[in-house]
Design a protein around this motif. Structure first.
Motif, PDB file in Angstrom:
ATOM      1  N   LYS A  96       2.259 141.235  66.410  1.00 54.80           N
ATOM      2  CA  LYS A  96       2.951 140.686  65.239  1.00 54.80           C
ATOM      3  C   LYS A  96       2.245 141.011  63.921  1.00 54.80           C
ATOM      4  N   ALA A  97       0.970 141.389  63.981  1.00 55.76           N
ATOM      5  CA  ALA A  97       0.258 141.748  62.751  1.00 55.76           C
ATOM      6  C   ALA A  97      -0.936 142.619  63.097  1.00 55.76           C
ATOM      7  N   ILE A  98      -1.277 143.521  62.174  1.00 54.67           N
ATOM      8  CA  ILE A  98      -2.474 144.358  62.325  1.00 54.67           C
ATOM      9  C   ILE A  98      -3.276 144.279  61.028  1.00 54.67           C
ATOM     10  N   HIS A  99      -4.497 143.768  61.129  1.00 50.50           N
ATOM     11  CA  HIS A  99      -5.401 143.638  59.998  1.00 50.50           C
ATOM     12  C   HIS A  99      -6.335 144.851  59.973  1.00 50.50           C
ATOM     13  N   ILE A 100      -6.562 145.404  58.804  1.00 51.27           N
ATOM     14  CA  ILE A 100      -7.386 146.607  58.656  1.00 51.27           C
ATOM     15  C   ILE A 100      -8.483 146.318  57.635  1.00 51.27           C
ATOM     16  N   HIS A 101      -9.744 146.448  58.065  1.00 50.57           N
ATOM     17  CA  HIS A 101     -10.903 146.206  57.202  1.00 50.57           C
ATOM     18  C   HIS A 101     -11.711 147.493  57.063  1.00 50.57           C
ATOM     19  N   ALA A 102     -11.903 147.956  55.853  1.00 47.56           N
ATOM     20  CA  ALA A 102     -12.808 149.076  55.581  1.00 47.56           C
ATOM     21  C   ALA A 102     -14.163 148.494  55.207  1.00 47.56           C
ATOM     22  N   ILE A 103     -15.184 148.777  56.005  1.00 52.44           N
ATOM     23  CA  ILE A 103     -16.486 148.137  55.808  1.00 52.44           C
ATOM     24  C   ILE A 103     -17.599 149.177  55.794  1.00 52.44           C
ATOM     25  N   HIS A 104     -18.755 148.751  55.292  1.00 47.71           N
ATOM     26  CA  HIS A 104     -19.979 149.542  55.369  1.00 47.71           C
ATOM     27  C   HIS A 104     -21.010 148.734  56.151  1.00 47.71           C
ATOM     28  N   LEU A 105     -21.494 149.301  57.253  1.00 50.46           N
ATOM     29  CA  LEU A 105     -22.511 148.644  58.069  1.00 50.46           C
ATOM     30  C   LEU A 105     -23.894 149.078  57.598  1.00 50.46           C
ATOM     31  N   PRO A 106     -24.761 148.138  57.202  1.00 52.72           N
ATOM     32  CA  PRO A 106     -26.084 148.504  56.687  1.00 52.72           C
ATOM     33  C   PRO A 106     -27.044 148.915  57.800  1.00 52.72           C
TER      34      PRO A 106
ATOM     35  N   ASN B  29     -25.697 154.041  55.033  1.00 56.69           N
ATOM     36  CA  ASN B  29     -24.948 153.007  55.745  1.00 56.69           C
ATOM     37  C   ASN B  29     -23.845 153.726  56.506  1.00 56.69           C
ATOM     38  N   MET B  30     -23.196 153.012  57.407  1.00 56.60           N
ATOM     39  CA  MET B  30     -22.139 153.641  58.206  1.00 56.60           C
ATOM     40  C   MET B  30     -20.783 153.109  57.777  1.00 56.60           C
ATOM     41  N   PRO B  31     -19.972 153.960  57.157  1.00 55.70           N
ATOM     42  CA  PRO B  31     -18.602 153.546  56.838  1.00 55.70           C
ATOM     43  C   PRO B  31     -17.779 153.476  58.128  1.00 55.70           C
ATOM     44  N   THR B  32     -17.130 152.361  58.346  1.00 60.63           N
ATOM     45  CA  THR B  32     -16.329 152.191  59.554  1.00 60.63           C
ATOM     46  C   THR B  32     -15.115 151.333  59.236  1.00 60.63           C
ATOM     47  N   ILE B  33     -14.123 151.428  60.063  1.00 57.46           N
ATOM     48  CA  ILE B  33     -12.886 150.675  59.846  1.00 57.46           C
ATOM     49  C   ILE B  33     -12.629 149.803  61.070  1.00 57.46           C
ATOM     50  N   ILE B  34     -12.505 148.507  60.825  1.00 56.50           N
ATOM     51  CA  ILE B  34     -12.262 147.548  61.890  1.00 56.50           C
ATOM     52  C   ILE B  34     -10.792 147.139  61.860  1.00 56.50           C
ATOM     53  N   VAL B  35     -10.166 147.186  63.013  1.00 53.08           N
ATOM     54  CA  VAL B  35      -8.763 146.803  63.170  1.00 53.08           C
ATOM     55  C   VAL B  35      -8.697 145.544  64.025  1.00 53.08           C
ATOM     56  N   LYS B  36      -7.886 144.598  63.590  1.00 56.48           N
ATOM     57  CA  LYS B  36      -7.624 143.403  64.417  1.00 56.48           C
ATOM     58  C   LYS B  36      -6.131 143.296  64.667  1.00 56.48           C
TER      59      LYS B  36
END
Length: 369
Positions: free
Chosen positions: A4-14, A28-35
Motif C-alpha cells: 500500500k505504500a513505499i517509503h524511500i530514504h536517501a541517506i549517508h552512512l558515516p 561516507n556511503m551513500p545508500t538508499i533505504i526502501v520500506k
C-alpha cells in the motif's frame, strides 16, 4: 497481502575511516533505504547501494528511478510474488540492478515476516552454520596496511581482503608487506577492482606474487575483458575470481563457456537482489564454480540480505559482507561475533531498523502511495 505504500530514504552512512579502492575514496556511503508497507501492517526493508563503476547507477538516479518509475508500478501488488514483480520491473526499465535489489530485499523481508520465517528458509533452507568474516584492507602505504592487518589479527581475524589497483609494483609491495607481517597461516585475498587494466600488467604482477600464497586474485582487468581473464587463467597458478565482470546470467554463461574464472563474486547490488543471486548460485553450481557473496559496503539491511543467500547455498563458500563493521552509525542491528557471523532465526531479514537513526541520516525522502 498487498503493497500500500513505499517509503524511500536517501541517506549517508558515516564510516569510521575513509574506504579507499582503486577507482575512488569514500568518506561516507551513500545508500538508499526502501520500506514497503502492506495492507496487513507488515513492513519490509530493502537497500540500494548504487555505484557508477560497478552497477552503472548513481545515487541520485537510483532515488528518482525508484520514486517515479519502479515504486508506482508496485502499489497494490502482492509482495510475495517475487518472480512476477521482477518481471514487471524488467519490463519498465533495463538494468539498474541496485534499484531493483532494494525492492527485492524489501519483498523478502516482508514475506518472511508474514510467514514467520527467516529469509533463508524461503530460498532453500539453512546450509551453513557460520562464516568467518574477512577484514578488508583499504588501499594505503605498505607499512600502514601491514600495521592494520597485525592489529586485526589480535582481534581474532584470520583472513584479509587487500584492496589494490594502483601502480602494479607498488601493489606488489603492499601485498608483500602484509604477507611478511602476518605470516604464512593467514589467508590473503587480493582485489584489484579492475585497476591493473589488462592481462599484460596482471601477468607482470603475478610473477612477483607466486611465492606469497595468495588465496585468489579478484578482477584484475577491466570488467568487460573476459578474454583477458581467460588469458591470465591459462598462464597463472593463482586462482582467479571475477567480480565486476559478472553481473548476471549472460556474463556467467560466457564465463562458464570460456572457463574464465575459478570463482565468481555474487553481489546483490550487481544482479538485482536475493532472487537473482540465488539463480546465479544455482547456475554456477551446475558448472562446478564456487561462489562468494561480496559487499558493496551495505548497511545491516543489505548485508543481512546477502548473508541469507550465502547461508542457504552449499556452493557459496565465502562471504565478505563487512559494511556494518565499517560504520560509526548504522540503521540496523546485524550482529557479528567477530571473527564470525551467525544469523539469527528471526523472521524476514532478522534486522531491526532504528527509525530514529534512519531519520537522522536521511538527506531527502519520499513516499509513494
Amino acid at each position: 497481502m498487498k503493497i500500500k505504500a513505499i517509503h524511500i530514504h536517501a541517506i549517508h552512512l558515516p564510516l569510521h575511516a575513509p574506504f579507499i579502492v582503486s577507482y575512488g575514496t569514500y568518506h561516507n556511503m551513500p545508500t538508499i533505504i526502501v520500506k514497503i508497507e502492506t495492507d496487513e501492517g507488515i513492513t519490509g526493508y530493502g537497500e540500494a547501494v548504487p555505484d557508477e563503476f560497478v552497477t552503472g547507477e548513481s545515487f541520485e538516479s537510483t532515488y528518482h528511478l525508484l520514486k517515479h518509475t519502479i515504486a508506482p508500478l508496485l502499489i497494490g501488488k502482492n509482495p510475495m510474488e517475487f518472480e512476477k514483480i521482477h518481471d514487471l520491473m524488467n519490463q519498465v526499465v533495463y538494468g539498474v540492478p541496485a534499484a531493483k535489489a532494494a525492492i527485492d530485499i524489501a519483498l523478502f523481508d516482508a514475506a518472511g515476516k508474514k510467514l514467520g520465517q527467516p529469509v533463508y528458509q524461503l530460498i532453500g533452507g539453512r546450509y551453513h552454520e557460520k562464516f568467518p568474516v574477512t577484514h578488508v584492507l583499504s588501499i594505503a602505504e605498505p607499512d600502514a596496511m601491514a600495521d592494520e592487518a597485525t592489529a586485526m589479527i589480535k582481534k581474532g581475524y584470520s583472513s584479509f581482503k587487500m584492496k589494490v589497483g594502483t601502480e602494479v609494483m607498488k601493489d606488489v609491495e603492499r601485498i608483500q608487506a602484509v604477507r611478511n607481517r602476518v605470516g604464512e597461516n593467514i589467508a590473503i585475498r587480493v582485489d584489484v577492482n579492475q585497476g591493473w587494466k589488462n592481462s599484460a600488467n596482471t601477468l607482470v604482477a603475478i610473477r612477483s606474487l607466486r611465492e606469497l600464497n595468495i588465496d585468489w586474485l579478484e578482477q584484475p582487468v577491466m570488467a568487460d575483458d573476459i578474454d583477458g581473464m581467460v588469458e591470465i587463467k591459462s598462464k597463472a597458478d593463482i586462482p582467479l575470481m571475477i567480480d565486476e565482470g559478472m553481473k548476471g546470467p549472460r556474463e556467467l554463461r560466457e564465463i562458464i563457456h570460456k572457463r574464465a574464472a575459478d570463482k565468481v563474486n555474487i553481489k546483490l547490488m550487481k544482479c538485482g537482489g536475493i532472487l537473482p543471486a540465488v539463480k546465479l548460485a544455482y547456475q554456477a553450481e551446475m558448472a562446478g564454480i564456487e561462489c562468494q557473496v561480496g559487499s558493496m559496503v551495505e548497511s545491516s539491511v543489505g548485508s543481512a540480505a546477502g548473508f541469507h543467500v550465502a547461508f542457504s547455498k552449499k556452493i557459496i563458500t565465502s562471504v565478505e559482507l563487512t559494511g556494518p563493521l565499517k560504520f560509526s552509525q548504522d540503521i540496523g542491528n546485524l550482529h557479528y561475533d567477530v571473527p564470525f557471523i551467525k544469523l539469527n532465526d528471526q523472521p524476514g531479514l532478522g534486522v531491526e531498523v532504528d527509525e530514529q537513526i534512519l531519520e537522522e541520516l536521511t538527506k531527502y525522502k519520499d513516499v509513494v502511495l
